[in-house]
Design a protein around this motif. Structure first.
Motif, PDB file in Angstrom:
ATOM      1  N   GLU A 124     -75.215   3.523  11.907  1.00 43.31           N
ATOM      2  CA  GLU A 124     -75.381   4.418  13.219  1.00 43.31           C
ATOM      3  C   GLU A 124     -75.721   5.922  12.744  1.00 43.31           C
ATOM      4  O   GLU A 124     -76.523   6.757  13.233  1.00 43.31           O
ATOM      5  CB  GLU A 124     -74.161   4.563  14.355  1.00 43.31           C
ATOM      6  CG  GLU A 124     -74.757   5.440  15.515  1.00 43.31           C
ATOM      7  CD  GLU A 124     -73.536   5.394  16.601  1.00 43.31           C
ATOM      8  OE1 GLU A 124     -73.678   6.106  17.396  1.00 43.31           O
ATOM      9  OE2 GLU A 124     -72.727   4.161  16.533  1.00 43.31           O
ATOM     10  N   SER A 125     -74.731   6.491  11.851  1.00 43.78           N
ATOM     11  CA  SER A 125     -75.076   7.985  11.289  1.00 43.78           C
ATOM     12  C   SER A 125     -76.251   8.077  10.485  1.00 43.78           C
ATOM     13  O   SER A 125     -77.131   8.967  10.953  1.00 43.78           O
ATOM     14  CB  SER A 125     -73.698   8.134  10.283  1.00 43.78           C
ATOM     15  OG  SER A 125     -73.999   7.505   9.045  1.00 43.78           O
ATOM     16  N   TRP A 126     -76.818   7.006   9.835  1.00 47.38           N
ATOM     17  CA  TRP A 126     -78.140   7.293   9.314  1.00 47.38           C
ATOM     18  C   TRP A 126     -79.317   7.214  10.383  1.00 47.38           C
ATOM     19  O   TRP A 126     -80.222   8.168  10.024  1.00 47.38           O
ATOM     20  CB  TRP A 126     -78.171   5.922   8.357  1.00 47.38           C
ATOM     21  CG  TRP A 126     -77.353   6.018   6.868  1.00 47.38           C
ATOM     22  CD1 TRP A 126     -76.892   7.177   6.554  1.00 47.38           C
ATOM     23  CD2 TRP A 126     -77.086   5.018   6.238  1.00 47.38           C
ATOM     24  NE1 TRP A 126     -76.102   6.600   5.301  1.00 47.38           N
ATOM     25  CE2 TRP A 126     -76.313   5.381   5.112  1.00 47.38           C
ATOM     26  CE3 TRP A 126     -77.575   3.486   6.442  1.00 47.38           C
ATOM     27  CZ2 TRP A 126     -75.662   4.276   4.259  1.00 47.38           C
ATOM     28  CZ3 TRP A 126     -76.920   2.571   5.022  1.00 47.38           C
ATOM     29  CH2 TRP A 126     -76.455   3.086   4.164  1.00 47.38           C
ATOM     30  N   ILE A 127     -79.186   6.217  11.350  1.00 41.19           N
ATOM     31  CA  ILE A 127     -80.263   6.511  12.118  1.00 41.19           C
ATOM     32  C   ILE A 127     -80.105   7.720  12.818  1.00 41.19           C
ATOM     33  O   ILE A 127     -81.213   8.257  13.294  1.00 41.19           O
ATOM     34  CB  ILE A 127     -80.083   5.037  13.239  1.00 41.19           C
ATOM     35  CG1 ILE A 127     -80.205   3.887  12.630  1.00 41.19           C
ATOM     36  CG2 ILE A 127     -81.059   5.409  14.523  1.00 41.19           C
ATOM     37  CD1 ILE A 127     -81.527   3.569  11.951  1.00 41.19           C
ATOM     38  N   ASN A 128     -79.055   8.145  13.332  1.00 38.76           N
ATOM     39  CA  ASN A 128     -78.848   9.312  13.852  1.00 38.76           C
ATOM     40  C   ASN A 128     -79.575  10.817  13.172  1.00 38.76           C
ATOM     41  O   ASN A 128     -80.110  11.570  13.647  1.00 38.76           O
ATOM     42  CB  ASN A 128     -77.374   9.751  14.280  1.00 38.76           C
ATOM     43  CG  ASN A 128     -77.198  10.962  15.082  1.00 38.76           C
ATOM     44  OD1 ASN A 128     -78.142  11.048  16.248  1.00 38.76           O
ATOM     45  ND2 ASN A 128     -76.261  11.730  14.774  1.00 38.76           N
ATOM     46  N   GLU A 129     -79.229  10.472  11.759  1.00 46.59           N
ATOM     47  CA  GLU A 129     -79.975  11.687  10.949  1.00 46.59           C
ATOM     48  C   GLU A 129     -81.138  11.461  10.814  1.00 46.59           C
ATOM     49  O   GLU A 129     -82.058  12.365  10.988  1.00 46.59           O
ATOM     50  CB  GLU A 129     -79.236  11.151   9.608  1.00 46.59           C
ATOM     51  CG  GLU A 129     -79.661  12.215   8.481  1.00 46.59           C
ATOM     52  CD  GLU A 129     -79.484  11.831   6.968  1.00 46.59           C
ATOM     53  OE1 GLU A 129     -80.050  11.941   6.353  1.00 46.59           O
ATOM     54  OE2 GLU A 129     -78.326  11.115   6.816  1.00 46.59           O
TER      55      GLU A 129
END
Length: 170
Positions: A124-129
């Motif tokens: 999720e953090s990667w997608i958000n980034e």
């Protein structure tokens, strides 16, 4: 409007739709490639493994192998090796189906649920980034339009779209 003008407009819209398809494909490919790279580098994992675990995490009672492959739109053969490895590592288990001696349901173990929860937060953090340059209106608008597209494709007369595909999970 003349028939000739209508034909030109139809041809222009057709080319624009093709360009849209190419941009959708390119966007998905860039994101998937980066996710694959980061999962390998940072988590010693793969995107197909993440996808199988995510599918199992959404089904606490477990899924048959055919259900996993249907949800992921891949062949059952692609899923088998991943499930075997997850089971070997104690992250998943096969549970016999009472009414069908040949079938088993696959479930994440407690260890598997914990491992997936960590991966899901990282993912999720990667997608958000990666999508960080899109504001809330951009995201909401794209979701609305893509939902409309998916609904149209699901109800359209494209039999191949609703059949179980056999794309490779690699």
């Amino acid at each position: 409007m003349s028939d000739e003008e209508a034909l030109r407009q139809d041809a222009a819209l057709s080319r624009t739709r093709l360009a849209l398809w190419q941009k959708l494909q390119r966007s998905a490919s860039v994101i998937e490639d980066e996710l694959r790279r980061r999962l390998r580098r940072d988590c010693d994992s793969t995107l197909p493994r993440f996808d199988v675990m995510a599918t199992l995490a959404q089904a606490p009672d477990g899924l048959k192998m055919s259900e996993i492959s249907d949800r992921l739109r891949v062949s059952a053969g692609n899923v088998t090796g991943i499930v075997d490895k997850l089971a070997e590592e104690g992250l998943a288990r096969r549970v016999a189906v009472p009414d069908d001696r040949r079938a088993a349901r696959v479930q994440l173990t407690e260890k598997g649920q914990g491992a997936f929860a960590v991966l899901a937060r990282i993912h999720e953090s990667w997608i958000n980034e990666m999508l960080g340059n899109l504001n809330a209106d951009d995201v909401d608008g794209m979701i609305l339009r893509l939902d409309r597209l998916v609904d149209a494709l699901d109800t359209d007369a494209f039999g191949a779209l609703t059949q179980s595909p056999s794309k490779d999970l690699s």
